[in-house]
Each structure stands twice: as structure tokens, then as C-alpha cells.
Motif scaffolding. Structure first.
Motif, mmCIF file in Angstrom:
data_model
loop_
_atom_site.group_PDB
_atom_site.id
_atom_site.type_symbol
_atom_site.label_atom_id
_atom_site.label_comp_id
_atom_site.label_asym_id
_atom_site.label_seq_id
_atom_site.Cartn_x
_atom_site.Cartn_y
_atom_site.Cartn_z
ATOM 1 N N VAL A 7 0.846 -1.200 0.000
ATOM 2 C CA VAL A 7 0.000 0.000 0.000
ATOM 3 C C VAL A 7 0.879 1.247 0.000
ATOM 4 C CG1 VAL A 7 -1.654 1.345 1.377
ATOM 5 C CG2 VAL A 7 -1.959 -1.131 1.108
ATOM 6 N N GLY B 1 4.770 12.140 1.374
ATOM 7 C CA GLY B 1 4.840 12.320 2.831
ATOM 8 C C GLY B 1 4.548 11.064 3.633
ATOM 9 N N VAL B 2 4.159 9.986 2.955
ATOM 10 C CA VAL B 2 3.833 8.745 3.660
ATOM 11 C C VAL B 2 5.119 8.071 4.125
ATOM 12 C CG1 VAL B 2 2.803 6.444 3.438
ATOM 13 C CG2 VAL B 2 1.729 8.421 2.321
ATOM 14 N N THR B 3 5.249 7.849 5.431
ATOM 15 C CA THR B 3 6.507 7.253 5.925
ATOM 16 C C THR B 3 6.305 5.816 6.398
ATOM 17 O OG1 THR B 3 6.008 8.163 8.106
ATOM 18 C CG2 THR B 3 7.415 9.500 6.671
ATOM 19 N N ALA B 4 5.046 5.422 6.698
ATOM 20 C CA ALA B 4 4.820 4.020 7.106
ATOM 21 C C ALA B 4 3.333 3.701 6.936
ATOM 22 C CB ALA B 4 5.216 3.822 8.565
ATOM 23 N N VAL B 5 3.051 2.439 6.598
ATOM 24 C CA VAL B 5 1.662 1.980 6.493
ATOM 25 C C VAL B 5 1.569 0.608 7.161
ATOM 26 C CG1 VAL B 5 -0.210 1.262 4.952
ATOM 27 C CG2 VAL B 5 1.264 3.194 4.289
ATOM 28 N N ARG B 6 0.586 0.442 8.045
ATOM 29 C CA ARG B 6 0.310 -0.878 8.637
ATOM 30 C C ARG B 6 -1.134 -1.222 8.304
ATOM 31 N NH1 ARG B 6 4.582 -3.727 10.508
ATOM 32 N NH2 ARG B 6 3.652 -4.494 12.421
ATOM 33 N N VAL B 7 -1.356 -2.434 7.848
ATOM 34 C CA VAL B 7 -2.709 -2.858 7.460
ATOM 35 C C VAL B 7 -3.187 -3.933 8.428
ATOM 36 C CG1 VAL B 7 -4.100 -3.916 5.641
ATOM 37 C CG2 VAL B 7 -2.240 -2.355 5.033
ATOM 38 N N TYR C 91 -8.472 -2.065 8.474
ATOM 39 C CA TYR C 91 -8.020 -0.992 9.389
ATOM 40 C C TYR C 91 -6.594 -0.656 8.973
ATOM 41 C CZ TYR C 91 -6.064 1.063 13.624
ATOM 42 O OH TYR C 91 -5.422 1.884 14.508
ATOM 43 N N LEU C 92 -6.361 0.590 8.609
ATOM 44 C CA LEU C 92 -5.014 0.975 8.175
ATOM 45 C C LEU C 92 -4.485 2.110 9.044
ATOM 46 C CD1 LEU C 92 -6.920 0.767 5.239
ATOM 47 C CD2 LEU C 92 -4.574 0.493 4.452
ATOM 48 N N GLU C 93 -3.201 2.040 9.319
ATOM 49 C CA GLU C 93 -2.521 3.155 9.984
ATOM 50 C C GLU C 93 -1.499 3.714 8.993
ATOM 51 O OE1 GLU C 93 -0.872 1.871 13.701
ATOM 52 O OE2 GLU C 93 -2.844 1.636 14.657
ATOM 53 N N VAL C 94 -1.678 4.965 8.634
ATOM 54 C CA VAL C 94 -0.783 5.603 7.657
ATOM 55 C C VAL C 94 -0.067 6.761 8.352
ATOM 56 C CG1 VAL C 94 -0.635 6.859 5.453
ATOM 57 C CG2 VAL C 94 -2.291 4.987 5.722
ATOM 58 N N GLN C 95 1.245 6.658 8.430
ATOM 59 C CA GLN C 95 2.019 7.706 9.095
ATOM 60 C C GLN C 95 2.447 8.733 8.052
ATOM 61 O OE1 GLN C 95 4.317 6.522 12.562
ATOM 62 N NE2 GLN C 95 6.080 7.545 11.648
ATOM 63 N N LEU C 96 2.212 9.999 8.352
ATOM 64 C CA LEU C 96 2.469 11.074 7.398
ATOM 65 C C LEU C 96 3.483 12.062 7.970
ATOM 66 C CD1 LEU C 96 -1.277 11.739 6.542
ATOM 67 C CD2 LEU C 96 0.426 10.945 4.885
ATOM 68 N N ASP C 97 4.468 12.403 7.155
ATOM 69 C CA ASP C 97 5.476 13.377 7.565
ATOM 70 C C ASP C 97 4.924 14.782 7.323
ATOM 71 O OD1 ASP C 97 7.714 14.581 8.389
ATOM 72 O OD2 ASP C 97 8.940 14.112 6.624
ATOM 73 N N LEU C 98 3.813 15.070 8.020
ATOM 74 C CA LEU C 98 3.110 16.347 7.862
ATOM 75 C C LEU C 98 2.666 16.799 9.253
ATOM 76 C CD1 LEU C 98 0.553 15.625 4.952
ATOM 77 C CD2 LEU C 98 2.373 17.348 4.887
ATOM 78 N N GLN D 281 -5.177 14.962 2.034
ATOM 79 C CA GLN D 281 -4.454 13.855 1.382
ATOM 80 C C GLN D 281 -5.075 12.499 1.738
ATOM 81 O OE1 GLN D 281 -0.188 13.709 1.542
ATOM 82 N NE2 GLN D 281 0.054 15.920 1.186
ATOM 83 N N LEU E 39 -7.458 4.935 -3.714
ATOM 84 C CA LEU E 39 -6.785 3.623 -3.603
ATOM 85 C C LEU E 39 -7.358 2.727 -2.495
ATOM 86 C CD1 LEU E 39 -4.358 1.822 -4.521
ATOM 87 C CD2 LEU E 39 -3.063 2.855 -2.641
#
Lengths: 89, 89
Positions: free
Chosen positions: A22, A33-39, B42-49, B58, B66
Motif C-alpha cells: 500500500v 509524505g507517507v513514511t509508514a503503512v500498517r494494514v 483498518y489501516l494506519e498511515v504515518q504522514l510526515d506532515l 491527502q 486507492l
């Protein structure tokens, strides 16, 4: 009637190929800017129970026995009253 | 740094074969009180923002383009500061 909202996620440190895929997709779409994704999995389980303690006990058991793989996954849950029931049906 | 917690679920009325399968499994294990199961992502998306408005914009776009199939899925999300950052890193 109670609604269990269950969140099953990979334990920290466990490789997440789905999350990597993802993230690759998001970066390819320009989201730098996305630095990590966990699903993980999100489940809503409706229970014909009003006893919160008994419902909690059953949900814990369901998670340990079926919904979460104890080796690589962790879980948390909340117990709520389904929308629109407003207490005693 | 912001953490988007995204919940993708099937729209009401959309058949949920995965949910049906989980319900069958739970009933077979003796959890007769289960009346419905819905399975989602369930998603965790880390953003450098740090700009919450830009992050929200975003994440909305990511979901529409997506992460969620607009025909059969719906999504909601929260924006939080990742644990352990305590504001400005």
C-alpha cells in the motif's frame, strides 16, 4: 444487544507486506509524505447479549481462538450499543 | 508527524461473504449469541506532515483513489499524533 468493534493489527516488528504494498502504491501516486503503512482487520460483531462482562469475556475468547493469530497479531476492542437501539430494545 | 487511522467497511446492504464465514466459524465454536459479523480493513498511515488540514485532504484523496472501493465500501478516519512524539519532534 451489544456491538463489539474489534481491531486486529500485526505486532510491532512483524513484517507487513500488505502495508509495504500500500505504501508503494501511495508513493507511486505522489504521496511522498507517507513514511509508514500498517494494514490490519476491523471487525464488527453484533452480540445478542446485554451483560457487558459476559460479552467482553466472549469477545476475548473469540479473538484468542479465531480472529487474531496470537503469534503475529494483537487485538483490541470496544463494546458499544448498536446505533439506533438506544438501550433496551 | 501525523498518524491517520483509517477504517474501511462495506456499505450497508452489501453482501459480506467474509463476515458470513467468520460468523459461521464463531457459531460452530459455540458462540450462539453472535447475530451479525462485518469484516473491514483498518489501516494506519504515518504522514510526515504537521498541517492537519493538508493531511486530511491527502487522506481523503488516498481513500477515494486507492484504499476504499467507492462502489461497495465506505471509509472514516481520525488524525492523531503518533504515540511517543508528544507534539513537536
Amino acid at each position: 444487544m451489544l456491538l463489539a468493534k474489534i481491531y486486529v493489527t500485526l505486532k510491532p516488528g512483524v513484517l507487513d507486506p500488505q502495508g509495504e504494498a500500500v505504501m508503494g502504491g501511495l508513493k507511486a501516486m505522489g504521496y511522498e509524505g507517507v513514511t509508514a503503512v500498517r494494514v490490519g482487520k476491523y471487525l464488527e460483531v453484533q452480540l445478542d447479549l446485554d451483560d457487558r462482562q459476559e460479552a467482553g469475556r466472549q469477545v476475548e475468547e473469540m479473538c484468542r481462538r479465531l480472529l487474531a493469530n496470537p503469534v503475529i497479531e494483537q487485538y483490541r476492542y470496544t463494546l458499544e450499543e448498536p446505533a439506533g437501539t438506544g438501550g433496551k430494545a
